[in-house]
Design a protein around this motif. Structure first.
Motif, PDB file in Angstrom:
ATOM      1  N   MET A  22       0.842  -1.196   0.000  1.00 35.29           N
ATOM      2  CA  MET A  22       0.000   0.000   0.000  1.00 35.29           C
ATOM      3  C   MET A  22       0.876   1.244   0.000  1.00 35.29           C
ATOM      4  SD  MET A  22      -3.182  -1.159   0.266  1.00 35.29           S
ATOM      5  CE  MET A  22      -4.141   0.142   0.983  1.00 35.29           C
ATOM      6  N   LEU A  23       0.551   2.164  -0.871  1.00 35.73           N
ATOM      7  CA  LEU A  23       1.282   3.431  -0.930  1.00 35.73           C
ATOM      8  C   LEU A  23       0.319   4.596  -0.790  1.00 35.73           C
ATOM      9  CD1 LEU A  23       3.782   2.976  -3.909  1.00 35.73           C
ATOM     10  CD2 LEU A  23       4.356   3.110  -1.493  1.00 35.73           C
ATOM     11  N   ASP A  24       0.723   5.605  -0.060  1.00 33.96           N
ATOM     12  CA  ASP A  24       0.023   6.878  -0.048  1.00 33.96           C
ATOM     13  C   ASP A  24       0.682   7.781  -1.088  1.00 33.96           C
ATOM     14  OD1 ASP A  24      -1.861   6.467   1.992  1.00 33.96           O
ATOM     15  OD2 ASP A  24      -0.340   6.791   3.534  1.00 33.96           O
ATOM     16  N   LEU A  25      -0.044   8.071  -2.151  1.00 35.01           N
ATOM     17  CA  LEU A  25       0.523   8.931  -3.192  1.00 35.01           C
ATOM     18  C   LEU A  25       0.376  10.396  -2.787  1.00 35.01           C
ATOM     19  CD1 LEU A  25      -0.665   7.297  -6.533  1.00 35.01           C
ATOM     20  CD2 LEU A  25       1.454   6.925  -5.266  1.00 35.01           C
ATOM     21  N   GLU A  26       1.493  11.093  -2.740  1.00 36.56           N
ATOM     22  CA  GLU A  26       1.462  12.505  -2.399  1.00 36.56           C
ATOM     23  C   GLU A  26       0.894  13.340  -3.544  1.00 36.56           C
ATOM     24  OE1 GLU A  26       4.829  10.319  -0.522  1.00 36.56           O
ATOM     25  OE2 GLU A  26       4.310  10.738  -2.617  1.00 36.56           O
ATOM     26  N   LYS A  27       1.090  12.869  -4.768  1.00 28.73           N
ATOM     27  CA  LYS A  27       0.598  13.560  -5.957  1.00 28.73           C
ATOM     28  C   LYS A  27       0.250  12.523  -6.994  1.00 28.73           C
ATOM     29  CE  LYS A  27       1.740  17.351  -9.120  1.00 28.73           C
ATOM     30  NZ  LYS A  27       2.721  18.381  -9.532  1.00 28.73           N
ATOM     31  N   ASP A  28      -0.967  12.559  -7.517  1.00 28.41           N
ATOM     32  CA  ASP A  28      -1.346  11.509  -8.474  1.00 28.41           C
ATOM     33  C   ASP A  28      -1.634  12.032  -9.876  1.00 28.41           C
ATOM     34  OD1 ASP A  28      -3.768  12.746  -8.047  1.00 28.41           O
ATOM     35  OD2 ASP A  28      -4.798  10.990  -7.239  1.00 28.41           O
ATOM     36  N   GLN A  29      -1.658  13.350 -10.071  1.00 28.79           N
ATOM     37  CA  GLN A  29      -1.828  13.914 -11.410  1.00 28.79           C
ATOM     38  C   GLN A  29      -0.487  14.527 -11.839  1.00 28.79           C
ATOM     39  OE1 GLN A  29      -5.400  16.005 -12.438  1.00 28.79           O
ATOM     40  NE2 GLN A  29      -6.476  15.285 -10.605  1.00 28.79           N
ATOM     41  N   LEU A  30       0.075  13.967 -12.892  1.00 27.51           N
ATOM     42  CA  LEU A  30       1.447  14.282 -13.273  1.00 27.51           C
ATOM     43  C   LEU A  30       1.552  14.574 -14.766  1.00 27.51           C
ATOM     44  CD1 LEU A  30       3.056  11.270 -11.372  1.00 27.51           C
ATOM     45  CD2 LEU A  30       3.075  13.649 -10.594  1.00 27.51           C
ATOM     46  N   THR A  31       2.475  15.463 -15.131  1.00 31.81           N
ATOM     47  CA  THR A  31       2.766  15.747 -16.533  1.00 31.81           C
ATOM     48  C   THR A  31       4.246  15.490 -16.783  1.00 31.81           C
ATOM     49  OG1 THR A  31       1.059  17.469 -16.599  1.00 31.81           O
ATOM     50  CG2 THR A  31       2.721  17.498 -18.350  1.00 31.81           C
ATOM     51  N   PHE A  32       4.525  14.635 -17.753  1.00 30.83           N
ATOM     52  CA  PHE A  32       5.900  14.277 -18.088  1.00 30.83           C
ATOM     53  C   PHE A  32       6.226  14.752 -19.501  1.00 30.83           C
ATOM     54  CE2 PHE A  32       5.212  10.310 -15.261  1.00 30.83           C
ATOM     55  CZ  PHE A  32       5.524  11.040 -14.115  1.00 30.83           C
ATOM     56  N   GLY A  33       7.444  15.231 -19.691  1.00 25.58           N
ATOM     57  CA  GLY A  33       7.893  15.689 -21.000  1.00 25.58           C
ATOM     58  C   GLY A  33       8.771  14.659 -21.687  1.00 25.58           C
ATOM     59  N   PHE A  34       8.849  14.775 -23.008  1.00 25.81           N
ATOM     60  CA  PHE A  34       9.722  13.903 -23.788  1.00 25.81           C
ATOM     61  C   PHE A  34      10.063  14.574 -25.109  1.00 25.81           C
ATOM     62  CE2 PHE A  34       5.493  12.866 -25.324  1.00 25.81           C
ATOM     63  CZ  PHE A  34       5.651  12.675 -26.685  1.00 25.81           C
ATOM     64  N   LEU A  79       6.587  20.739 -15.720  1.00 22.98           N
ATOM     65  CA  LEU A  79       6.684  19.297 -15.929  1.00 22.98           C
ATOM     66  C   LEU A  79       7.099  18.667 -14.614  1.00 22.98           C
ATOM     67  CD1 LEU A  79       8.666  19.178 -19.320  1.00 22.98           C
ATOM     68  CD2 LEU A  79       6.197  18.842 -19.012  1.00 22.98           C
ATOM     69  N   ASP A  80       6.486  17.551 -14.263  1.00 21.45           N
ATOM     70  CA  ASP A  80       6.860  16.857 -13.020  1.00 21.45           C
ATOM     71  C   ASP A  80       8.102  16.008 -13.197  1.00 21.45           C
ATOM     72  OD1 ASP A  80       4.572  17.555 -11.168  1.00 21.45           O
ATOM     73  OD2 ASP A  80       3.465  16.746 -12.876  1.00 21.45           O
ATOM     74  N   GLY A  81       8.374  15.600 -14.423  1.00 19.13           N
ATOM     75  CA  GLY A  81       9.539  14.789 -14.729  1.00 19.13           C
ATOM     76  C   GLY A  81       9.654  14.660 -16.228  1.00 19.13           C
ATOM     77  N   ALA A  82      10.746  14.066 -16.698  1.00 18.22           N
ATOM     78  CA  ALA A  82      10.929  14.000 -18.152  1.00 18.22           C
ATOM     79  C   ALA A  82      11.975  12.978 -18.553  1.00 18.22           C
ATOM     80  CB  ALA A  82      11.321  15.372 -18.708  1.00 18.22           C
ATOM     81  N   HIS A  83      11.822  12.497 -19.752  1.00 15.20           N
ATOM     82  CA  HIS A  83      12.805  11.759 -20.556  1.00 15.20           C
ATOM     83  C   HIS A  83      13.951  12.734 -20.792  1.00 15.20           C
ATOM     84  CE1 HIS A  83      13.417  11.113 -25.198  1.00 15.20           C
ATOM     85  NE2 HIS A  83      14.080  10.112 -24.632  1.00 15.20           N
TER      86      HIS A  83
END
Length: 455
Positions: A22-34, A79-83
């Protein structure tokens, strides 16, 4: 915060002796770039196969115009994260260019790049190359075959220009490595001159990946180093010839990473684990059963929202082959590697290699002790997060325990000389000895001042 039961459907859980963590997600809506390259595949697959959904993550994937825009988006938080280019988190963290602490818990792939030259240059190079008994050009092709062409340009007072995708890209360092191994100086950087063309025989400049073929066709550059499908695109368009792959330059070399800010992972540790789990599953899917899923991956990547190139072009390298001169298609099963050979593990030694190349060409202007390379690598590459995510997948029955290097100290075994085009091995635990072993490049306490190498 949202409490989620990850991994298995409730009906499956009832029948299974192993329960998903079980995980508590601190943030579940994310935008990633590539960027539109085939090695963004783990992101597309994690989205299309529902692996992000399985982790309770609602992800939006957005193509970016270029690597700088992408990095700025991650730093600003749009962006929350990216390639990312593997050099980007390292360069940002040490303050080369933009200053920001970027980290990676996940390496996206091995290999995947090539060096392409124009048809004109290829015809001249061929005169310097040997053929085998079947009349095919012998590989790997050394940049020694390019040297007479560069010399001709010099004698005519013309610069020999080549393209790479970003100053801290794998492509820049691979192209420089290949040129230097063949006796050609790709030029130095200095704090005052960031073009990287000081004392250069070959002049390298930035061109965004999708624009490489058109820039070559226009005659602005005579060749380039880029990821797929933009080498194969030159073959299909009949405007150029890939002469060497990065697999031939350095067997199973590290390529892209998934980058996030250090603040993001500090504030969202469980979300970071969930992201890493989904990406590991995507990488497994891409390589499993001897690349059996690659045709489906090609179809996904050919869609306009991802790479947007013709499926036939993408398949030319993505399905275990690579075409050099038109009609000369050869088996290269590991050209794109996403999970085999511990491709997804963020090894410190991979980070150290990039730092050695930054130092070699002057982007790191002064010598650093070996301990500095180790400290920077450990501040950016996060195998502890990767292994925690992998352990969860193993416990959930979604990954095999034998597929992960649980006991690694973060450093790969030294690369043998036979796996590198210039016959010089690499040991990430001894970066300065490695730098000094390379024939062209800064050594010891050498610096670049103005337009001179000193020291």
């Amino acid at each position: 915060m949202k409490k989620l039961l990850l991994g298995l459907a409730a009906s499956t859980l009832l029948a299974s002796p192993t329960f998903a963590e079980m995980l508590d997600l601190e943030k579940d809506q994310l935008t990633f770039g590539f960027i539109k390259l085939t090695d963004m595949a783990p992101l597309a697959v994690a989205y299309e196969k529902g692996y992000f959904d399985d982790e309770g993550l609602f992800v939006t994937l957005e193509a970016q115009a270029n690597w700088k825009v992408l990095l700025d988006g991650v730093i600003s938080g749009t962006l929350d994260g990216a390639h990312m280019l593997a050099g980007q988190p390292l360069a940002a963290t040490i303050g080369y260019g933009t200053k920001a602490h970027i980290v990676t818990p996940f390496s996206m792939d091995l290999n995947g790049n090539g060096i392409t030259v124009s048809n004109e240059v290829w015809e001249e190079m061929k005169a310097n190359l040997e053929t085998d008994a079947d009349g095919k050009i012998k590989h790997p092709i050394s940049a020694e075959a390019l040297k007479p062409v560069v010399d001709r340009f010099k004698s005519e007072g013309k610069p020999f220009n080549m393209g790479m995708v970003f100053p801290v890209s794998t492509h820049n360092y691979e192209l420089r490595y290949w040129l230097a191994a063949g006796g050609l100086n790709p030029g130095y950087y200095s704090p005052e001159d960031v073009k990287g063309q000081i004392d250069a025989d070959v002049f390298l400049s930035v061109t965004p990946p999708p624009q490489m073929p058109a820039t070559l066709e226009a005659g602005t550059i005579m060749g380039y180093c880029v990821g797929e499908p933009w080498n194969q695109q030159a073959v299909f368009k009949g405007i150029g010839v890939p002469v060497v792959t990065d697999y031939e330059i350095w067997k199973n070399n590290p390529e892209k990473v998934f980058g996030l800010t250090a603040d993001f992972i500090d504030q969202n540790p469980n979300t970071t684990l969930a992201i890493t789990k989904a990406l590991i599953r995507a990488a497994i899917w891409l390589d499993e059963n001897d690349n059996a899923n690659r045709p489906e991956a090609v179809e996904i990547l050919s869609r306009p929202e991802y790479v947007g190139a013709d499926a036939e072009v993408i398949a030319n390298s993505m399905t275990g082959t690579f075409e050099y001169e038109k009609g000369d298609k050869r088996d290269v099963p590991d050209f794109n590697t996403f999970f085999r050979h511990n491709a997804t593990y963020p090894f410190y030694s991979d980070a150290v290699w990039y730092l050695t190349q930054m130092r070699r060409w002057g982007q790191i202007p002064e010598a650093k002790p070996d301990s500095w390379y180790d400290e920077v690598a450990k501040s950016v590459y996060k195998p502890e997060i990767y292994l925690k995510a992998a352990r969860m997948l193993v416990e959930e029955g979604k990954a095999n325990e034998a597929d992960f290097p649980w006991d690694s100290d973060g450093y790969k075994a030294p690369t043998p000389a036979a796996d590198v085009i210039d016959g010089i091995g690499y040991d990430g635990k001894h970066p300065n000895a490695y730098i000094d072993s390379l024939p062209i490049g800064l050594k010891d306490a050498q610096t670049v001042e103005g337009a001179e190498v000193k020291g």
